[in-house]
Design a protein around this motif. Structure first.
Motif, PDB file in Angstrom:
ATOM      1  N   TYR A  30      16.592  22.918 -17.229  1.00 12.33           N
ATOM      2  CA  TYR A  30      16.924  23.159 -15.825  1.00 12.33           C
ATOM      3  C   TYR A  30      15.705  23.664 -15.039  1.00 12.33           C
ATOM      4  O   TYR A  30      15.803  24.588 -14.238  1.00 12.33           O
ATOM      5  CB  TYR A  30      18.089  24.157 -15.706  1.00 12.33           C
ATOM      6  CG  TYR A  30      19.244  23.841 -16.631  1.00 12.33           C
ATOM      7  CD1 TYR A  30      19.974  22.660 -16.472  1.00 12.33           C
ATOM      8  CD2 TYR A  30      19.579  24.679 -17.679  1.00 12.33           C
ATOM      9  CE1 TYR A  30      21.029  22.342 -17.324  1.00 12.33           C
ATOM     10  CE2 TYR A  30      20.624  24.379 -18.542  1.00 12.33           C
ATOM     11  CZ  TYR A  30      21.350  23.200 -18.358  1.00 12.33           C
ATOM     12  OH  TYR A  30      22.366  22.895 -19.202  1.00 12.33           O
ATOM     13  N   ASP A  59      25.434  21.921 -23.170  1.00 11.53           N
ATOM     14  CA  ASP A  59      25.302  20.815 -22.224  1.00 11.53           C
ATOM     15  C   ASP A  59      24.762  19.593 -22.974  1.00 11.53           C
ATOM     16  O   ASP A  59      23.653  19.624 -23.498  1.00 11.53           O
ATOM     17  CB  ASP A  59      24.350  21.233 -21.094  1.00 11.53           C
ATOM     18  CG  ASP A  59      24.186  20.163 -20.020  1.00 11.53           C
ATOM     19  OD1 ASP A  59      24.599  19.003 -20.266  1.00 11.53           O
ATOM     20  OD2 ASP A  59      23.639  20.485 -18.950  1.00 11.53           O
ATOM     21  N   LYS A  60      25.555  18.526 -22.994  1.00 13.57           N
ATOM     22  CA  LYS A  60      25.179  17.333 -23.750  1.00 13.57           C
ATOM     23  C   LYS A  60      23.793  16.802 -23.360  1.00 13.57           C
ATOM     24  O   LYS A  60      23.055  16.307 -24.199  1.00 13.57           O
ATOM     25  CB  LYS A  60      26.244  16.246 -23.524  1.00 13.57           C
ATOM     26  CG  LYS A  60      26.130  15.084 -24.466  1.00 13.57           C
ATOM     27  CD  LYS A  60      27.307  14.129 -24.314  1.00 13.57           C
ATOM     28  CE  LYS A  60      27.162  13.037 -25.357  1.00 13.57           C
ATOM     29  NZ  LYS A  60      28.355  12.276 -25.560  1.00 13.57           N
ATOM     30  N   SER A  61      23.415  16.953 -22.089  1.00  9.23           N
ATOM     31  CA  SER A  61      22.120  16.440 -21.629  1.00  9.23           C
ATOM     32  C   SER A  61      20.946  17.258 -22.181  1.00  9.23           C
ATOM     33  O   SER A  61      19.794  16.847 -22.072  1.00  9.23           O
ATOM     34  CB  SER A  61      22.067  16.431 -20.097  1.00  9.23           C
ATOM     35  OG  SER A  61      22.079  17.756 -19.601  1.00  9.23           O
ATOM     36  N   MET A  62      21.223  18.406 -22.772  1.00  6.40           N
ATOM     37  CA  MET A  62      20.166  19.275 -23.287  1.00  6.40           C
ATOM     38  C   MET A  62      19.892  19.082 -24.774  1.00  6.40           C
ATOM     39  O   MET A  62      18.937  19.645 -25.302  1.00  6.40           O
ATOM     40  CB  MET A  62      20.549  20.752 -23.059  1.00  6.40           C
ATOM     41  CG  MET A  62      20.570  21.173 -21.608  1.00  6.40           C
ATOM     42  SD  MET A  62      18.994  20.943 -20.782  1.00  6.40           S
ATOM     43  CE  MET A  62      17.904  21.802 -21.851  1.00  6.40           C
ATOM     44  N   THR A 111      26.749  16.972 -30.181  1.00  6.41           N
ATOM     45  CA  THR A 111      26.070  18.062 -29.463  1.00  6.41           C
ATOM     46  C   THR A 111      25.666  19.191 -30.422  1.00  6.41           C
ATOM     47  O   THR A 111      25.227  20.249 -29.989  1.00  6.41           O
ATOM     48  CB  THR A 111      26.980  18.650 -28.363  1.00  6.41           C
ATOM     49  OG1 THR A 111      28.184  19.101 -28.974  1.00  6.41           O
ATOM     50  CG2 THR A 111      27.265  17.639 -27.276  1.00  6.41           C
ATOM     51  N   ASN A 132      18.647  16.655 -26.653  1.00  6.29           N
ATOM     52  CA  ASN A 132      17.322  16.156 -27.023  1.00  6.29           C
ATOM     53  C   ASN A 132      16.223  17.190 -26.768  1.00  6.29           C
ATOM     54  O   ASN A 132      15.279  17.305 -27.546  1.00  6.29           O
ATOM     55  CB  ASN A 132      16.999  14.851 -26.289  1.00  6.29           C
ATOM     56  CG  ASN A 132      17.809  13.694 -26.841  1.00  6.29           C
ATOM     57  OD1 ASN A 132      18.130  13.661 -28.028  1.00  6.29           O
ATOM     58  ND2 ASN A 132      18.159  12.750 -25.982  1.00  6.29           N
TER      59      ASN A 132
END
Length: 186
Positions: free
Chosen positions: A46, A72-75, A97, A77
């Protein structure tokens, strides 16, 4: 305090150096999984950098496994990359996740690397203690120059500050040797 060194403040800051060193040592692994092992790992998230513990739940389901559940799935990687690039020798396995991190057996070279890292942490803690000593000594010099304390009082307080520093460094050395023994124990 206008009559020399503030010994309570000096002691508090010396204790802070020891406390930070203990925290650093807890992040070095000794064969058993611990959530603290991931403490030094920072993740770019973020638009800022934050510890893994602020973007995921860390647990230890087995003695040789750490589980990291990213919120948070987008985190996922970013967390995976941060763990791999941390130079702690971890290779996470992605499972949705959740990242599962198996802890490999410590080989001789890895143990030596961990001991080297522990020595680095110890040196940082000693430098912090010496900075506190320097600040205390500067304060005493200024107090003597300003006429708040005499030469004898300056010498007496300087010796006390030096003793506090020596005690702190001695504590750091003993914590280091204990951790070193723990790491090298097979």
């Amino acid at each position: 305090m206008t009559n020399g060194a503030n010994f309570n403040d000096i002691q508090r800051r010396m204790d802070g150096a020891i406390s930070a060193f203990k925290h650093d040592l807890a992040s070095l692994r000794t064969g058993r999984a611990s959530a603290n092992l991931l403490d030094p790992i920072m993740v770019s998230a973020y638009g800022t950098t934050m510890p893994v513990s602020q973007v995921a739940t860390i647990s230890v389901p087995e003695p040789r496994m750490i589980s990291v559940s990213v919120w948070d799935k987008s985190m996922v990687n970013a967390v995976d990359r941060a763990i791999r690039e941390s130079n702690l020798g971890f290779n996470p396995i992605m499972d949705g996740t959740t990242l599962r991190i198996p802890l490999p057996e410590l080989n001789e070279q890895r143990r030596k690397d961990l001991v080297k890292k522990a020595h680095e942490y110890a040196e940082n803690a000693k430098v912090a203690a010496r900075h506190v000593r320097r600040d205390g000594m500067d304060h005493l010099k200024k107090a003597e120059k300003d006429g708040d304390i005499g030469e004898d009082e300056h010498r007496k307080q300087s010796e006390r500050v030096q003793k506090m520093t020596d005690d702190t460094i001695s504590t750091i050395d003993s914590l280091l040797s204990g951790k070193e023994a723990e790491i090298m124990h097979v």
